[in-house]
Design an enzyme around this catalytic site. Structure first.
Site, PDB file in Angstrom:
ATOM      1  N   ASP A 222      -1.960  -5.360   3.427  1.00 26.26           N
ATOM      2  CA  ASP A 222      -2.120  -5.697   4.856  1.00 26.26           C
ATOM      3  C   ASP A 222      -2.913  -6.994   5.086  1.00 26.26           C
ATOM      4  O   ASP A 222      -3.809  -7.328   4.307  1.00 26.26           O
ATOM      5  CB  ASP A 222      -2.810  -4.543   5.593  1.00 26.26           C
ATOM      6  CG  ASP A 222      -1.880  -3.358   5.798  1.00 26.26           C
ATOM      7  OD1 ASP A 222      -0.663  -3.536   5.676  1.00 26.26           O
ATOM      8  OD2 ASP A 222      -2.384  -2.255   6.080  1.00 26.26           O
TER       9      ASP A 222
ATOM     10  N   ARG B  56      -3.450  -3.471  13.394  1.00 28.24           N
ATOM     11  CA  ARG B  56      -4.919  -3.654  13.437  1.00 28.24           C
ATOM     12  C   ARG B  56      -5.207  -5.105  13.803  1.00 28.24           C
ATOM     13  O   ARG B  56      -5.210  -5.977  12.950  1.00 28.24           O
ATOM     14  CB  ARG B  56      -5.549  -3.274  12.089  1.00 28.24           C
ATOM     15  CG  ARG B  56      -5.442  -1.783  11.823  1.00 28.24           C
ATOM     16  CD  ARG B  56      -5.924  -1.368  10.450  1.00 28.24           C
ATOM     17  NE  ARG B  56      -5.720   0.068  10.261  1.00 28.24           N
ATOM     18  CZ  ARG B  56      -4.608   0.624   9.806  1.00 28.24           C
ATOM     19  NH1 ARG B  56      -3.582  -0.156   9.499  1.00 28.24           N
ATOM     20  NH2 ARG B  56      -4.487   1.928   9.688  1.00 28.24           N
TER      21      ARG B  56
ATOM     22  N   HIS C 158      -3.624 -13.694  13.801  1.00 29.99           N
ATOM     23  CA  HIS C 158      -2.885 -12.473  14.101  1.00 29.99           C
ATOM     24  C   HIS C 158      -2.216 -12.557  15.473  1.00 29.99           C
ATOM     25  O   HIS C 158      -2.589 -13.366  16.307  1.00 29.99           O
ATOM     26  CB  HIS C 158      -3.824 -11.266  14.084  1.00 29.99           C
ATOM     27  CG  HIS C 158      -4.227 -10.855  12.700  1.00 29.99           C
ATOM     28  ND1 HIS C 158      -4.906  -9.700  12.453  1.00 29.99           N
ATOM     29  CD2 HIS C 158      -4.048 -11.449  11.499  1.00 29.99           C
ATOM     30  CE1 HIS C 158      -5.134  -9.592  11.154  1.00 29.99           C
ATOM     31  NE2 HIS C 158      -4.622 -10.646  10.560  1.00 29.99           N
TER      32      HIS C 158
ATOM     33  N   GLU D 269      -9.509  -5.332   4.783  1.00 30.56           N
ATOM     34  CA  GLU D 269      -9.250  -4.188   3.914  1.00 30.56           C
ATOM     35  C   GLU D 269      -8.091  -4.483   2.964  1.00 30.56           C
ATOM     36  O   GLU D 269      -8.155  -4.194   1.775  1.00 30.56           O
ATOM     37  CB  GLU D 269      -8.920  -2.963   4.782  1.00 30.56           C
ATOM     38  CG  GLU D 269      -9.454  -1.648   4.273  1.00 30.56           C
ATOM     39  CD  GLU D 269     -10.967  -1.553   4.215  1.00 30.56           C
ATOM     40  OE1 GLU D 269     -11.466  -0.931   3.268  1.00 30.56           O
ATOM     41  OE2 GLU D 269     -11.642  -2.108   5.103  1.00 30.56           O
TER      42      GLU D 269
ATOM     43  N   ASP E 294      -5.539  -8.137   6.545  1.00 31.81           N
ATOM     44  CA  ASP E 294      -6.899  -8.044   7.102  1.00 31.81           C
ATOM     45  C   ASP E 294      -7.902  -7.897   5.962  1.00 31.81           C
ATOM     46  O   ASP E 294      -7.527  -7.958   4.785  1.00 31.81           O
ATOM     47  CB  ASP E 294      -6.996  -6.874   8.090  1.00 31.81           C
ATOM     48  CG  ASP E 294      -6.607  -5.534   7.463  1.00 31.81           C
ATOM     49  OD1 ASP E 294      -6.481  -5.459   6.219  1.00 31.81           O
ATOM     50  OD2 ASP E 294      -6.427  -4.554   8.210  1.00 31.81           O
TER      51      ASP E 294
ATOM     52  N   GLU F 175       0.800  -1.231   0.000  1.00 30.13           N
ATOM     53  CA  GLU F 175       0.000   0.000   0.000  1.00 30.13           C
ATOM     54  C   GLU F 175       0.831   1.279   0.000  1.00 30.13           C
ATOM     55  O   GLU F 175       0.485   2.246  -0.665  1.00 30.13           O
ATOM     56  CB  GLU F 175      -0.927   0.066   1.237  1.00 30.13           C
ATOM     57  CG  GLU F 175      -1.988  -0.988   1.283  1.00 30.13           C
ATOM     58  CD  GLU F 175      -1.585  -2.149   2.156  1.00 30.13           C
ATOM     59  OE1 GLU F 175      -2.487  -2.736   2.761  1.00 30.13           O
ATOM     60  OE2 GLU F 175      -0.385  -2.476   2.236  1.00 30.13           O
TER      61      GLU F 175
ATOM     62  N   TYR G 223       1.801  -5.960  13.056  1.00 34.21           N
ATOM     63  CA  TYR G 223       0.642  -5.315  12.432  1.00 34.21           C
ATOM     64  C   TYR G 223      -0.262  -4.690  13.488  1.00 34.21           C
ATOM     65  O   TYR G 223      -0.569  -5.311  14.507  1.00 34.21           O
ATOM     66  CB  TYR G 223      -0.133  -6.325  11.587  1.00 34.21           C
ATOM     67  CG  TYR G 223      -1.188  -5.664  10.733  1.00 34.21           C
ATOM     68  CD1 TYR G 223      -0.864  -4.591   9.901  1.00 34.21           C
ATOM     69  CD2 TYR G 223      -2.514  -6.085  10.788  1.00 34.21           C
ATOM     70  CE1 TYR G 223      -1.824  -3.965   9.132  1.00 34.21           C
ATOM     71  CE2 TYR G 223      -3.487  -5.467  10.011  1.00 34.21           C
ATOM     72  CZ  TYR G 223      -3.134  -4.400   9.192  1.00 34.21           C
ATOM     73  OH  TYR G 223      -4.101  -3.777   8.441  1.00 34.21           O
TER      74      TYR G 223
END
Length: 690
Positions: A79, A298, A342, A83, A81, A7, A296
């Protein structure tokens, strides 16, 4: 040459260092494809979705296509997740990548080993994760794009409704009404001052009468109790010594980090996430180059990897000693629906202690990294142990108790103590000796009148905590939610707590009446569970949206007919507009109230609304000190005669001069740790407050 797409440029830079010459790492700059801004983008009959290239991202997409055409293999390393999975899915569709092939690479930390391991086991795009993100995005789009225009027409332009933001505003409005409707109740407590045979002073509190918890409501009741006590004697009925353990908090999840950074560092959730993102993507550590310092950011998991736990426990053993290491590996319970794959937010390398890398970090990065580092270490340390002394004292049917604790073994508190939202009552520590059956001498009664307190307003940390506890939204959305409800003028922040505006209350009442499902706390939490089921493949995203829209459509049709036109009248002030002579009115802006001329647009005069303190300006001695705000909402102190006097200070003057240099004294520090110091930093005077 292999192409890797992530990203952000800083993440690309850090990863590029680990992959070598056969890889080129490019950045998509976040989402590249999304729903159109100018229209709903969703066919509500068949739930077909229209995606477009985000405005301004066309050039980036063309460059990625160009690089992709030259590459022998394209890896999507966004990432780990929902998103991130959705960004990879959109990239795969735009670049002609077969998402069912091994094109997706995921890692929870940006370190050499994690990156190399991830590239050894690429996987296909997880369509269930994509579907869960798609369902959330479309759900939020339907709610926002269908309700907001109604609010524009019926109430005021620029308003918006949101599936989660409307519930957050409701929580703040409900709390304010609870406070306003609260009726304080009187109650009394009683402490007695007693003397032991060794002349030690005890201050026990009355706790029970005839074995039941005692409640005293009035002064006459407390006087009656005292008169009965006068007839009896105070005798030690029980002396008990015991041990109490205090256990460390788990490593950080996203919401825990936001709460603790608010309490301890005074960071907003938005600032916390921004700084944490920098630590995750990579910081240049001199000759080492760019290094991802934390995992990470989140996550709702408290799990630590086995390898990391081994290195962490070795470090505790060598640095603090074996007695400070918890005998077994601590495993913390994750909350429901936490993603087990995670890890918690932790340092990527425990050897990167904050002090050794401080020179490479900004002030904010250092503070947040140190918080994460210490919390992680504490999580595997031994519990703190306290010696607890409990003394019960009888007088007839009344029992008084004095408790106190002293630290026996510091354990994890050597490095870290979790912050608290509320101030806890201090224990009375008794350092003398008394024995069971001992008669104590009465020195004095200390009756005290109290009144019950209303529930506190929400601070940012408290609001994040309640949103998480009630299952509303996701930790990664809390910062933008808080930003949005402030920007829309639904709430203002005053002395670090949220207060709803008149507008916030009006919109909440309209939503409660016409869209009860949207602001229903349990419905919003249930929707999060349904989104999790989409991710787990138990239900389809289309079915979830169809079920929701069936009832939502009925509410929309009724609302269009039934919501009345709401007129929010401006309240007139006694301040006269110096440009046209009209009385100015109070308006609500992003940073609270301000004064504006009602003659707009002919007269565009506005004024900051300032709070005047009863303190003389230390510079001109003519005006008063007033509280003002910068364009970004930061509070500072100035003179009421501005621009004639240009006095300004970030710290509040107290109206006194420094005895050393005659400069003005200011109050500095947080609520529970304020100091009075000289405004001239070279002077160094600190007033003794004892």
């Amino acid at each position: 040459m292999n192409l890797v797409i992530v990203e952000s440029p800083s993440k690309a830079k850090t990863i590029n260092k680990f992959l070598g010459k056969n890889y080129k790492v490019d950045a998509s700059m976040g989402h590249i494809i999304d729903l159109p801004k100018s229209q709903l983008g969703v066919d509500l009959e068949n739930f077909e979705v229209k995606y477009i290239t985000i405005r301004g991202k066309g050039k980036i997409l063309q460059e990625l296509k160009k690089a992709g055409n030259k590459a022998s293999k394209i890896y999507l390393a966004t990432d780990p997740d929902r998103e991130g999975e959705a960004i990879s899915w959109h990239l795969a569709n735009s670049l002609g990548i077969d998402g069912t092939q091994q094109c997706r690479v995921v890692f929870n930390e940006i370190t050499k080993n994690a990156i190399k391991d991830a590239f050894k086991k690429p996987r296909p795009i997880d369509k269930q994760l994509v579907d869960a993100q798609q369902a959330r995005r479309i759900l939020d789009r339907i709610v926002g794009y269908k309700i907001s225009p109604i609010l524009w027409r019926k109430v005021k332009k620029g308003l918006s409704a949101g599936r989660v933001q409307s519930v957050a505003v409701r929580l703040i409005v409900d709390r304010e009404r609870e406070i306003n409707e609260f009726i304080p109740k009187e109650y009394w407590s009683l402490q007695v001052e007693l003397n032991s045979k060794d002349k030690d002073i005890l201050l026990p509190k009355l706790i029970t009468y005839k074995g039941e918890k005692i409640e005293i409501s009035t002064e006459s009741e407390i006087n009656n109790v005292i008169s009965q006590l006068d007839k009896g004697e105070f005798t030690v009925s029980n002396v008990k010594t015991s041990e109490r353990q205090k256990h460390p908090a788990p490593p950080f999840t996203t919401s825990n980090l936001q709460q603790e950074a608010a309490r301890k560092l005074n960071f907003t959730p938005k600032k916390t996430m921004m700084v944490a993102q920098q630590l995750y993507e990579g910081i240049k550590l001199g000759k080492k180059g760019s290094v991802g310092l934390v995992t990470y950011i989140r996550t709702d998991s408290t799990r630590l990897s086995d390898d990391f736990i081994t290195s962490l426990r070795d470090m505790i053993d060598s640095q603090y000693g074996t007695k400070y290491l918890h005998k077994e590996i601590r495993a913390f319970k994750n909350k429901k629906n936490a993603q087990e794959a995670h890890e918690a937010i932790r340092p990527t390398e425990i050897t990167n202690d904050p002090e050794s890398i401080k020179e490479f970090l900004s002030k904010e990065q250092y503070k947040l990294y140190k918080l994460i580092w210490l919390r992680t270490i504490a999580s595997q340390m031994a519990s703190a142990v306290y010696n607890v002394l409990t003394i019960d004292i009888k007088n007839g049917d009344y029992v008084f108790r004095q408790t106190g604790s002293t630290i026996k073994f510091t354990g994890f508190t050597e490095v870290y103590l979790e912050g608290k939202d509320e101030i806890e009552e201090e224990e009375q520590i008794f350092k003398g000796n008394v024995s069971q059956g001992e008669l104590l001498k009465l020195l004095n009664y200390h009756p005290k009148q109290h009144f019950t307190q209303p529930p506190p307003r929400f601070s940012e940390a408290m609001l994040v905590k309640v949103l998480e506890e009630k299952g509303i939204g996701r930790p990664s959305t809390y910062a933008p939610i808080i930003d949005t409800i402030s920007a829309r003028g639904y709430v203002i922040k005053d002395k670090k707590v949220f207060i709803p505006t008149e507008l916030g209350e009006i919109v909440t009442d309209l939503m409660l009446e016409h869209f009860p499902q949207i602001v229903d706390i349990s419905f919003t939490a249930e929707m999060e569970d349904k989104l999790d089921k989409v991710e787990e493949g138990e239900t389809s995203w289309e079915d979830l949206l169809k079920d929701f829209y069936k009832t939502f459509k009925i509410d929309l049709e009724k609302a269009e007919e039934n919501i009345p036109q709401v007129e929010i009248k401006d309240v007139e002030s006694d301040v006269v507009c110096e440009k046209c002579g009209r009385n100015m009115v109070y308006k609500l802006g992003r940073f609270g109230k301000f004064l504006a001329c009602p003659g707009f647009p002919e007269c565009r005069n506005t004024k900051a609304l300032v709070e005047e303190l009863d303190i003389q300006c230390p510079k001109c001695k003519k005006g008063k000190v007033v509280i003002r705000k910068t364009k970004k909402g930061r509070k500072f102190f100035g003179c009421s005669t501005y621009p004639d006097c240009e006095f300004q200070s970030w710290d509040q003057p107290i109206g006194e001069q420094c005895p050393n240099c005659n400069e003005f004294l200011v109050e500095k520090g947080r609520e529970n740790n304020k100091k009075i110091i000289c405004s001239d930093s070279k002077c160094g005077y600190v007033k003794d407050r004892s």
